[in-house]
Scaffold this active site. Structure first.
Site, short mmCIF file in Angstrom:
data_model
loop_
_atom_site.label_atom_id
_atom_site.label_comp_id
_atom_site.label_asym_id
_atom_site.label_seq_id
_atom_site.Cartn_x
_atom_site.Cartn_y
_atom_site.Cartn_z
N LYS A 43 84.70 -11.40 -19.06
CA LYS A 43 83.75 -12.51 -18.94
C LYS A 43 82.34 -11.99 -18.68
O LYS A 43 81.36 -12.46 -19.26
CB LYS A 43 84.17 -13.38 -17.74
CG LYS A 43 84.53 -14.78 -18.09
CD LYS A 43 84.80 -15.55 -16.81
CE LYS A 43 85.39 -16.90 -17.18
NZ LYS A 43 85.64 -17.76 -16.05
N PHE A 57 78.94 -31.72 -7.14
CA PHE A 57 79.35 -33.01 -7.71
C PHE A 57 79.14 -33.07 -9.23
O PHE A 57 79.24 -34.13 -9.82
CB PHE A 57 78.60 -34.16 -7.04
CG PHE A 57 78.81 -34.21 -5.55
CD1 PHE A 57 79.97 -34.75 -5.01
CD2 PHE A 57 77.86 -33.69 -4.68
CE1 PHE A 57 80.19 -34.77 -3.65
CE2 PHE A 57 78.07 -33.71 -3.30
CZ PHE A 57 79.23 -34.25 -2.79
N LEU A 58 78.80 -31.93 -9.86
CA LEU A 58 78.51 -31.99 -11.30
C LEU A 58 79.75 -32.41 -12.08
O LEU A 58 80.88 -32.24 -11.64
CB LEU A 58 78.00 -30.63 -11.80
CG LEU A 58 78.90 -29.39 -11.75
CD1 LEU A 58 79.97 -29.38 -12.81
CD2 LEU A 58 78.04 -28.15 -11.89
N ASN A 73 85.73 -37.76 -4.61
CA ASN A 73 86.67 -37.68 -5.74
C ASN A 73 87.85 -38.63 -5.57
O ASN A 73 88.32 -39.22 -6.54
CB ASN A 73 87.16 -36.23 -5.90
CG ASN A 73 86.21 -35.43 -6.79
OD1 ASN A 73 85.23 -35.97 -7.30
ND2 ASN A 73 86.48 -34.16 -6.98
N PHE A 102 83.26 -46.02 -13.91
CA PHE A 102 84.65 -45.70 -13.55
C PHE A 102 85.56 -46.92 -13.56
O PHE A 102 86.48 -47.04 -12.78
CB PHE A 102 84.71 -44.96 -12.20
CG PHE A 102 84.44 -43.49 -12.37
CD1 PHE A 102 83.16 -43.06 -12.66
CD2 PHE A 102 85.46 -42.56 -12.31
CE1 PHE A 102 82.90 -41.72 -12.89
CE2 PHE A 102 85.21 -41.21 -12.54
CZ PHE A 102 83.92 -40.80 -12.82
N ALA A 139 89.60 -48.70 -18.36
CA ALA A 139 91.06 -48.51 -18.34
C ALA A 139 91.47 -47.57 -19.46
O ALA A 139 90.78 -47.47 -20.48
CB ALA A 139 91.74 -49.86 -18.50
N CYS A 195 89.62 -31.30 -11.33
CA CYS A 195 89.22 -31.70 -9.97
C CYS A 195 90.01 -32.85 -9.37
O CYS A 195 90.60 -32.70 -8.30
CB CYS A 195 87.73 -32.05 -9.96
SG CYS A 195 86.71 -30.60 -10.16
N1 LIG Z 1 84.87 -27.83 -12.67
C1 LIG Z 1 84.24 -28.85 -12.10
O1 LIG Z 1 83.86 -29.82 -12.75
C2 LIG Z 1 83.97 -28.85 -10.62
C3 LIG Z 1 83.11 -29.82 -10.07
C4 LIG Z 1 82.87 -29.79 -8.70
C5 LIG Z 1 83.49 -28.86 -7.89
N2 LIG Z 1 84.34 -27.94 -8.45
C6 LIG Z 1 84.94 -26.92 -7.58
O2 LIG Z 1 84.26 -25.70 -7.77
C7 LIG Z 1 85.17 -24.60 -7.67
C8 LIG Z 1 85.12 -23.76 -8.92
O3 LIG Z 1 85.60 -24.54 -9.99
P1 LIG Z 1 85.44 -24.08 -11.51
O4 LIG Z 1 85.94 -25.20 -12.35
O5 LIG Z 1 84.06 -23.59 -11.72
O6 LIG Z 1 86.48 -22.85 -11.54
P2 LIG Z 1 86.75 -21.83 -12.73
O7 LIG Z 1 88.20 -21.54 -12.68
O8 LIG Z 1 86.15 -22.34 -14.00
O9 LIG Z 1 85.92 -20.53 -12.33
C9 LIG Z 1 86.25 -19.69 -11.28
C10 LIG Z 1 85.67 -18.31 -11.58
O10 LIG Z 1 85.84 -17.49 -10.43
C11 LIG Z 1 86.18 -16.18 -10.85
N3 LIG Z 1 86.82 -15.48 -9.74
C12 LIG Z 1 88.05 -15.67 -9.19
N4 LIG Z 1 88.25 -14.81 -8.18
C13 LIG Z 1 87.13 -14.07 -8.07
C14 LIG Z 1 86.73 -13.01 -7.20
N5 LIG Z 1 87.53 -12.55 -6.24
N6 LIG Z 1 85.51 -12.46 -7.38
C15 LIG Z 1 84.68 -12.91 -8.33
N7 LIG Z 1 85.01 -13.91 -9.19
C16 LIG Z 1 86.21 -14.48 -9.05
C17 LIG Z 1 87.08 -16.42 -12.05
O11 LIG Z 1 87.16 -15.27 -12.88
C18 LIG Z 1 86.36 -17.58 -12.73
O12 LIG Z 1 85.39 -17.14 -13.65
C19 LIG Z 1 86.54 -25.20 -7.38
O13 LIG Z 1 86.76 -25.21 -6.01
C20 LIG Z 1 86.41 -26.63 -7.89
O14 LIG Z 1 87.24 -27.52 -7.24
C21 LIG Z 1 84.58 -27.90 -9.80
#
Ligand SMILES: NC(=O)c1ccc[n+]([C@@H]2O[C@H](COP(=O)([O-])OP(=O)(O)OC[C@H]3O[C@@H](n4cnc5c(N)ncnc54)[C@H](O)[C@@H]3O)[C@@H](O)[C@H]2O)c1
Length: 464
Positions: A35, A174-175, A242, A283, A286, A294
């Site tokens: 990545k 919150f994105l 959420n 939201f 239906a 999430c």
């Molecule tokens: N995806 C969403 O829409 C969204 C929205 C709000 C909040 N969140 C929260 O944000 C957090 C991240 O979600 P996401 O969807 O971006 O996750 P994701 O799985 O897309 O990305 C996580 C990234 O972390 C990396 N990673 C894992 N362990 C690691 C380490 N030890 N060192 C460095 N990098 C590491 C992975 O390789 C990956 O690229 C979660 O807690 C999620 O609940 C997500």
């Protein structure tokens, strides 16, 4: 300011790129070396509208770097974001092992200067203090300070004695995937939880250009509200938000199922109730239920937390149950139209859990595919992103078609699973002629019933 974002997924990468764009110097760290190489070459590992362009622009301007070396990131940042995944364990509770590993890594590389460690990941309530403890563990491991609770020093005692020069802030995200850049530049609010005034002030400075809407689509609006609170309340705000949104969808789906039985149209009902400003129109669509990376895991985690503290979260459990049942309504409707599903071919319009993303985590399509295969049907699919990317996303049991007409060819029914904008303008006349049986189950109440019927489709929505 100097920022380090650890974890470059949907949240971390967007956060890093946007913070660079508003003028900060950002190093993004990920332990996935492939990545990192991709990002260093200017390519985004995820599909998110506008992200690649903004990433390249800021990397070229020298404000954005990518590395797999956490030591480099920690040394650089005065603000360190933890933005790794927190998926659900089979029990429903949040799997915090990635957060733990990053917190330990930060502790191992702290270099003396004051740092703010920010929980951007969605983490269980109480994680702010827990992260602090793990960072201290990481520091202790490096300096070989023994941590033995009981025979040696208590962790709390160690925390007090520690020369630790950092604070932890909870700053939930919150994105929405699909509009992540827009949401970051136009947030409804920014939530900051900490017991350190110094850390809060640094976070306010970091976000000042966003709060002042310097990068917003409408710069004339009042500043973005900043909610400053304690760690636990900030963590709870994310879960409660959420859970509320998921409950709103489950609510309208329940109303839709009653509409189906009494002959009312849920789209009209949603409009009628949504115009009440206390309810609002958002939201209230239906369909086949919520999914994604999430809502499912966050609602489960909140139920689990309640359970841990001796409280049964009955409303949230109903929210989940209604959603699980809702996904299968498509199967019921297909059985009603086609009777026996064994040997029939069903085509899916869309696979991702919502439009404008490539995210397949907990997508309703996955459950539907599994059920249809179990019942002996063949499943084909066309999805604007999945079909183009050539990535199968582990969908070995589905035939991925490269255009909607090939999808329709010899299908017994189509199911609209994801409301991609381009599905509004497909050549439905041609598609209906190619099908064995022109049936359309509109799982998102998205298409124009009159138009589809004029092309010979039998149209079935949800709750209409
Ligand atoms: N995806 C969403 O829409 C969204 C929205 C709000 C909040 N969140 C929260 O944000 C957090 C991240 O979600 P996401 O969807 O971006 O996750 P994701 O799985 O897309 O990305 C996580 C990234 O972390 C990396 N990673 C894992 N362990 C690691 C380490 N030890 N060192 C460095 N990098 C590491 C992975 O390789 C990956 O690229 C979660 O807690 C999620 O609940 C997500």
């Amino acid at each position: 300011m100097r920022v380090c974002v650890i974890g470059t997924g949907y949240v971390g990468l967007v956060t890093g790129v946007c913070l660079a764009h508003i003028g900060h110097h950002v190093i993004c760290v990920d332990n996935n070396v492939e990545k990192v190489k991709l990002m260093q070459s200017g390519q985004s590992p995820i599909y998110e509208p506008g992200l690649s362009e903004l990433m390249q622009e800021n990397a070229q301007a020298g404000r954005l770097e990518f590395t797999s070396d956490i030591a480099k990131g920690v040394e650089h940042g005065e603000i360190l974001f933890i933005a790794v995944g927190t998926p659900a364990l089979p029990t429903g509770e949040s799997d915090t092992r990635y957060v733990e590993s990053v917190a330990r890594g930060i502790g191992a590389h702290l270099n003396g200067g004051y740092k703010v460690i920010v929980n951007k990941s969605t983490v269980p309530i109480g994680s702010g203090d827990w992260v602090r403890m793990i960072v201290l563990d990481g520091m202790a491991e490096r300096t070989k300070v023994p941590i033995t609770v009981g025979g040696g020093k208590a962790v709390s005692q160690l925390i007090e004695e520690s020369p630790a020069n950092f604070d932890v802030v909870s700053n939930p995200e919150f994105l929405r995937e699909g509009s992540a850049i827009y949401d970051t530049f136009n947030p409804d609010r920014i939530v900051l939880g900490s017991n350190s005034q110094k850390a809060i002030e640094m976070m306010k400075e970091l976000y000042a250009p966003l709060v002042e809407r310097q990068f917003a689509n409408d710069t004339s609006l009042a500043p973005v509200p900043v909610v400053v609170t304690d760690l636990s309340s900030a963590e709870m705000i994310k879960y409660a938000a959420n859970a509320f949104l998921a409950t709103k969808i489950s609510f309208i789906n329940e109303v839709a199922n009653i509409c189906d039985r009494v002959g009312a149209d849920v789209t009209q009902v949603a409009q009628g109730i949504g115009l009440d400003s206390r309810i609002g129109t958002k939201f209230l669509q239906a369909g086949i239920g919520w999914g994604g990376s999430c809502f499912p895991k966050d609602v489960s985690a909140l139920i689990h937390t309640a359970d841990d503290y001796g409280y049964e979260a009955e409303l949230l459990k109903a929210t989940v149950n209604i959603n699980q049942r809702q996904r299968l309504i498509v199967i019921e409707k297909l059985q009603h139209e086609l009777k026996i599903l064994k040997g029939k071919t069903v085509g899916f319009l869309g696979l991702t859990f919502k439009p404008d993303t490539d995210d397949m985590r907990d997508a309703p399509s996955l459950i539907l595919i599994e059920q249809l295969k179990r019942l002996g049907a063949r499943v084909k699919a066309y999805d604007p992103i999945v079909s183009q990317s050539g990535l199968s996303h582990g969908l070995s049991n589905v035939m991925i078609e490269t255009d909607p007409e090939m999808l329709a060819d010899k299908c017994d029914a189509l199911v609209l699973v994801t409301d991609w904008q381009e599905f509004l303008t497909l050549d439905y006349g041609k598609m209906s002629r190619l099908m064995i049986n022109p049936v359309m189950i509109d799982g998102r109440n998205f298409l124009d019933r009159g138009k589809l019927e004029s092309f010979g489709f039998r149209y079935i929505g949800i709750g209409r």
